[in-house]
Design a protein around this motif. Structure first.
Motif, PDB file in Angstrom:
ATOM      1  N   GLN A  81       0.818  -1.212   0.000  1.00  0.00           N
ATOM      2  CA  GLN A  81       0.000   0.000   0.000  1.00  0.00           C
ATOM      3  C   GLN A  81       0.845   1.252   0.000  1.00  0.00           C
ATOM      4  OE1 GLN A  81      -2.490   0.056   3.501  1.00  0.00           O
ATOM      5  NE2 GLN A  81      -0.998  -1.123   4.656  1.00  0.00           N
ATOM      6  N   PRO A 114      -5.480   1.339 -12.150  1.00  0.00           N
ATOM      7  CA  PRO A 114      -4.620   0.402 -11.429  1.00  0.00           C
ATOM      8  C   PRO A 114      -3.643  -0.281 -12.384  1.00  0.00           C
ATOM      9  CG  PRO A 114      -6.976  -0.082 -11.109  1.00  0.00           C
ATOM     10  CD  PRO A 114      -6.871   0.874 -12.245  1.00  0.00           C
ATOM     11  N   GLY A 150      -0.778  -9.521  -9.363  1.00  0.00           N
ATOM     12  CA  GLY A 150      -1.710  -8.563  -8.768  1.00  0.00           C
ATOM     13  C   GLY A 150      -3.115  -9.145  -8.737  1.00  0.00           C
ATOM     14  N   MET A 191      -7.087  -4.188  -6.153  1.00  0.00           N
ATOM     15  CA  MET A 191      -6.623  -2.854  -5.784  1.00  0.00           C
ATOM     16  C   MET A 191      -7.819  -2.024  -5.363  1.00  0.00           C
ATOM     17  SD  MET A 191      -4.218  -0.125  -7.832  1.00  0.00           S
ATOM     18  CE  MET A 191      -2.686  -1.047  -7.831  1.00  0.00           C
ATOM     19  N   TYR A 204      -8.509  -8.127 -10.323  1.00  0.00           N
ATOM     20  CA  TYR A 204      -7.654  -7.442 -11.287  1.00  0.00           C
ATOM     21  C   TYR A 204      -7.214  -8.431 -12.365  1.00  0.00           C
ATOM     22  CZ  TYR A 204      -3.667  -5.001 -13.259  1.00  0.00           C
ATOM     23  OH  TYR A 204      -2.792  -4.411 -14.121  1.00  0.00           O
ATOM     24  N   ALA A 225      -3.334  -2.767  -2.233  1.00  0.00           N
ATOM     25  CA  ALA A 225      -3.338  -3.832  -3.242  1.00  0.00           C
ATOM     26  C   ALA A 225      -2.851  -5.144  -2.629  1.00  0.00           C
ATOM     27  CB  ALA A 225      -2.445  -3.442  -4.413  1.00  0.00           C
ATOM     28  N   MET A 257       3.359  -2.098  -8.228  1.00  0.00           N
ATOM     29  CA  MET A 257       2.122  -1.695  -7.562  1.00  0.00           C
ATOM     30  C   MET A 257       2.007  -0.221  -7.826  1.00  0.00           C
ATOM     31  SD  MET A 257       0.479   0.039  -5.216  1.00  0.00           S
ATOM     32  CE  MET A 257       0.137   0.200  -3.510  1.00  0.00           C
ATOM     33  N   GLY A 264      -0.879   2.755  -8.413  1.00  0.00           N
ATOM     34  CA  GLY A 264      -2.245   3.257  -8.473  1.00  0.00           C
ATOM     35  C   GLY A 264      -2.218   4.630  -9.126  1.00  0.00           C
TER      36      GLY A 264
END
Ligand code: HEC
Length: 417
Positions: free
Chosen positions: A291, A307, A313, A316, A336, A362, A391, A393
């Protein structure tokens, strides 16, 4: 009103006086038909991608196109795999939401279950389906104002490693333009992605930076009303190409189409990202948490989320905490899928007063249960290769300008052809 009529019909049927044509009519009305019920749904939700020259593998424009796919369509629609859209419907309202309503899903299922009948009459595909320029947005906004195309085709050799290169495309603009929407196209047999950036007349990377991009599954870049991206007169576009060669040598002549703003500019657009470059996913870990957060330093409004993760993954979530302590989930993507790089564009920008905190949360699945996992036995670190992880966002937001800008082309200055 209805009751007496129904009684009359029953009596007619009972007395055997129902005319043949009337009975046929009654059954046809019970089950949906392609012409009357299914085609209009597909025009709204499927045809943009499912027509010649687009990313989908087959066209769904005509009854003849669709009929052989009926059972596959049933499955894809029932499972909500098609149209592709992965946001939890409980959060956020998105202008580009392409989900079918429950009623539309039911219509498609009933239609297939009834033998996928054609129905009487004609269905004319919407105007955009005939657009020959190949741009999806033509189906939404009409033809583009400008198309900037590579001057020479680039020959992508057969096989071999991926190629990364920059190709410069002069705009030949002699006035500034403000762009409301842009779409990048190319020969998708070999174009893996293309990030189009603006190089200003002084040869420097323009403040607007990135104009638009194409990655697998992405459709277009569209900026909210009241904002836009400036391309100054004399600018050059830099196509940051990533080619993935196919089995045959193939020419690509990529292009970007732009649609101009139609009104004054009241907001400046920003693009930013919450990332966790320090992630370390242990081998066989099935639910790794990653995160990060971002705090808005001015009053702003969020316009979209995108995302980005790789094979491991799984989900998210974007959540804001307002200065008054209130917390709100703005987007949740519980399943995802890295094959679809979907941007979730808010129907209305979401106001975030100065001091609002945006959290991105996530999870990653590095277990053998994840069918996409290239190798559960390794520790996974940050990296741009799909076997590494990211990761990210991404989010866009807009900030109100002190003075609105009225672009020349909105004022009615004649446009360059
Ligand atoms: C955003 C673009 C897009 C939209 C909108 C879309 N599709 Fe698709 N569709 C695709 C792509 C791309 C594929 C191929 C997916 C793959 O290969 O994984 C596909 C695959 C399919 C398949 C499977 C084909 C096969 O090979 O088995 C069906 C059936 C289908 N779509 C039906 C629909 C229907 C029905 C709608 C509308 C309700 C729809 N799609 C909307 C892009 C789209």
């Amino acid at each position: 009103m209805k009751k007496p009529l129904l009684v009359a019909v029953l009596i007619l049927v009972a007395s055997g006086a129902w005319p043949d044509t009337g009975v046929a009519q009654a059954t046809a009305n019970d089950s949906p038909s392609w012409v009357g019920d299914v085609a209009p749904v597909m025009a709204l939700k499927c045809m943009n991608c499912h027509r010649p020259g687009q990313i989908a593998p087959m066209s769904l424009l005509t009854y003849e196109d669709v009929r052989p796919w009926a059972s596959s369509i049933r499955m894809m629609v029932e499972e909500r795999i098609m149209p592709p859209w992965h946001a939890d419907p409980r959060y956020g309202e998105f202008g580009n939401d392409r989900r079918l309503s429950d009623a539309q899903v039911q219509t498609v299922l009933d239609w297939v279950d009834a033998g996928a009948p054609r129905g009487e009459g004609q269905f004319t595909p919407p105007e955009f389906a005939n657009a020959t320029d190949g741009f999806l947005l033509t189906g939404v906004l009409g033809p583009p104002d400008y198309v900037f195309r590579m001057e020479d085709g680039f020959l992508v050799p057969a096989g071999g490693p991926d190629l990364n290169l920059d190709i410069m495309v002069p705009t030949r603009l002699d006035q500034d333009i403000w762009v409301q929407a842009a779409e990048v196209r190319g020969n998708f047999n070999v174009v893996h992605h293309n990030v189009v950036s603006i190089i200003g007349p002084d040869g420097e990377y323009a403040r607007t930076g990135r104009l638009a991009s194409t990655v697998p599954g992405k459709q277009w870049d569209r900026f909210p009303n009241g904002s836009g991206k400036l391309i100054e007169a004399g600018s050059t576009l830099r196509f940051g190409m990533h080619y993935h060669p196919s089995n045959e040598a193939t020419v690509d002549t990529s292009s970007v189409a732009v649609w101009l703003v139609r009104d004054q500019i009241t907001h400046e657009l920003h693009s930013s990202v919450v990332a966790d470059p320090g992630l370390q996913i242990p081998p066989y870990e099935s639910d790794y948490l990653s995160q990060g957060e971002f705090v808005f330093e001015t009053d702003a409004a969020i316009t979209l989320f995108k995302p980005h993760m790789h094979y491991r993954g799984t989900d998210m979530l974007y959540r804001v905490t307002y200065p008054d302590g209130r917390t709100e989930t703005l987007l949740s993507v519980p399943n995802y899928d890295m094959n679809w790089q979907i941007s979730y564009e808010f129907a209305e920008p979401v106001p975030v007063p100065r001091g609002t905190k945006l959290e991105v949360i996530a999870h990653f699945d590095n277990s053998p249960e994840n069918p996409w996992n290239p190798d559960p036995s390794v520790q996974v670190l940050w990296g741009s290769d799909s076997r590494d992880e990211m990761m990210e966002g991404w989010f866009d937001y807009q900030v109100e300008l002190e003075e609105p800008i009225l672009p020349d082309h909105v004022r009615g200055t004649p446009q360059v052809p």
